[in-house]
Design a protein around this motif. Sequence first.
Motif, short mmCIF file in Angstrom:
data_model
loop_
_atom_site.label_atom_id
_atom_site.label_comp_id
_atom_site.label_asym_id
_atom_site.label_seq_id
_atom_site.Cartn_x
_atom_site.Cartn_y
_atom_site.Cartn_z
N ALA A 21 -10.32 -2.99 -7.21
CA ALA A 21 -9.19 -2.38 -7.83
C ALA A 21 -8.24 -2.47 -6.49
N GLU A 22 -8.86 -2.15 -5.14
CA GLU A 22 -8.56 -2.16 -3.86
C GLU A 22 -7.81 -3.69 -3.36
N GLU A 23 -8.44 -4.69 -3.64
CA GLU A 23 -7.90 -6.01 -3.62
C GLU A 23 -6.65 -6.23 -4.38
N GLN A 24 -6.69 -5.83 -5.57
CA GLN A 24 -5.56 -6.03 -6.60
C GLN A 24 -4.40 -5.15 -6.08
N ARG A 25 -4.59 -4.05 -5.56
CA ARG A 25 -3.62 -2.95 -4.97
C ARG A 25 -2.90 -3.60 -3.74
N PHE A 26 -3.74 -4.16 -2.81
CA PHE A 26 -3.25 -4.75 -1.62
C PHE A 26 -2.29 -5.74 -2.04
N LEU A 27 -2.65 -6.74 -2.93
CA LEU A 27 -1.78 -7.95 -3.47
C LEU A 27 -0.42 -7.53 -4.05
N GLU A 28 -0.66 -6.46 -5.13
CA GLU A 28 0.62 -5.83 -5.69
C GLU A 28 1.46 -5.17 -4.77
N ASP A 29 0.98 -4.21 -3.71
CA ASP A 29 1.76 -3.72 -2.78
C ASP A 29 2.29 -4.67 -1.88
N GLY A 30 1.78 -5.75 -1.43
CA GLY A 30 2.25 -6.73 -0.71
C GLY A 30 3.33 -7.35 -1.20
N LYS A 31 3.23 -7.92 -2.55
CA LYS A 31 4.50 -8.17 -3.18
C LYS A 31 5.52 -7.41 -3.50
N ALA A 32 5.34 -6.19 -3.91
CA ALA A 32 6.53 -5.27 -4.03
C ALA A 32 7.04 -4.79 -2.78
N ILE A 33 6.44 -4.63 -1.80
CA ILE A 33 7.09 -4.18 -0.49
C ILE A 33 7.71 -5.20 0.21
N LEU A 34 7.19 -6.44 0.46
CA LEU A 34 7.57 -7.45 1.36
C LEU A 34 8.71 -8.03 0.58
N SER A 35 8.76 -8.47 -0.74
CA SER A 35 9.84 -9.12 -1.58
C SER A 35 11.00 -8.28 -1.57
N SER A 36 11.03 -6.96 -1.47
CA SER A 36 12.07 -6.04 -1.26
C SER A 36 12.84 -6.35 -0.26
N ILE A 37 12.53 -6.86 0.76
CA ILE A 37 13.28 -7.07 2.14
C ILE A 37 14.43 -8.24 1.72
N PRO A 38 15.46 -7.65 2.04
CA PRO A 38 16.77 -8.49 1.52
C PRO A 38 16.70 -9.92 2.16
N THR A 39 16.24 -10.21 3.19
CA THR A 39 16.17 -11.65 3.59
C THR A 39 15.14 -12.47 3.23
N VAL A 40 14.02 -12.05 2.47
CA VAL A 40 12.88 -12.58 1.78
C VAL A 40 13.52 -13.21 0.40
N LYS A 41 13.08 -14.52 0.30
CA LYS A 41 13.54 -15.39 -1.12
C LYS A 41 12.39 -16.15 -1.44
N ASP A 42 12.17 -15.95 -2.79
CA ASP A 42 11.03 -16.95 -3.30
C ASP A 42 9.49 -16.49 -2.69
#
Length: 101
Positions: A21-42
Motif C-alpha cells: 500500500a505504501e508503494e501504491q500511495r507514493f505513486l498515486e501521490d507523486g502523480k497527483a502532486i507533481l501533475s498539478s504543477i502548472p508547467t507540467v504536461k503529459d
Amino acid sequence: MSQNSIIHSVIFSLKHEKGSAEEQRFLEDGKAILSSIPTVKDFRVLRQVSPKNTYDFGFSMVFVSEADYEAYNVHPLHVDFVANRWEKEVAQFLEIDYNEL
C-alpha cells in the motif's frame, strides 16, 4: 512537441515492499502532486519491465520550455515532494532530460 521542449524522466525504485500500500500511495501521490504543477504536461507513471536494469518505476513529463522546467524545479509542491517523500522513500534513481532533435 518543439525542439525547445524538455522530456524529463526519472526512473527509480522505492524502499517499500513491492506491491505494498505504501508503494501504491507514493505513486498515486507523486502523480497527483507533481501533475498539478502548472508547467507540467503529459505526466505519466510507468512500470519498468526490462530485465536490463534494477529500477522499478518511472515518472515522465514534458515541459514546453527551459523556463517551464526551471519553474517546476523551484515550485513549492515539487520542493516539498522531494524533501518529504522522494528523499525518504526512494532507494535509487536515475534522472534523464531530453530535447527532441
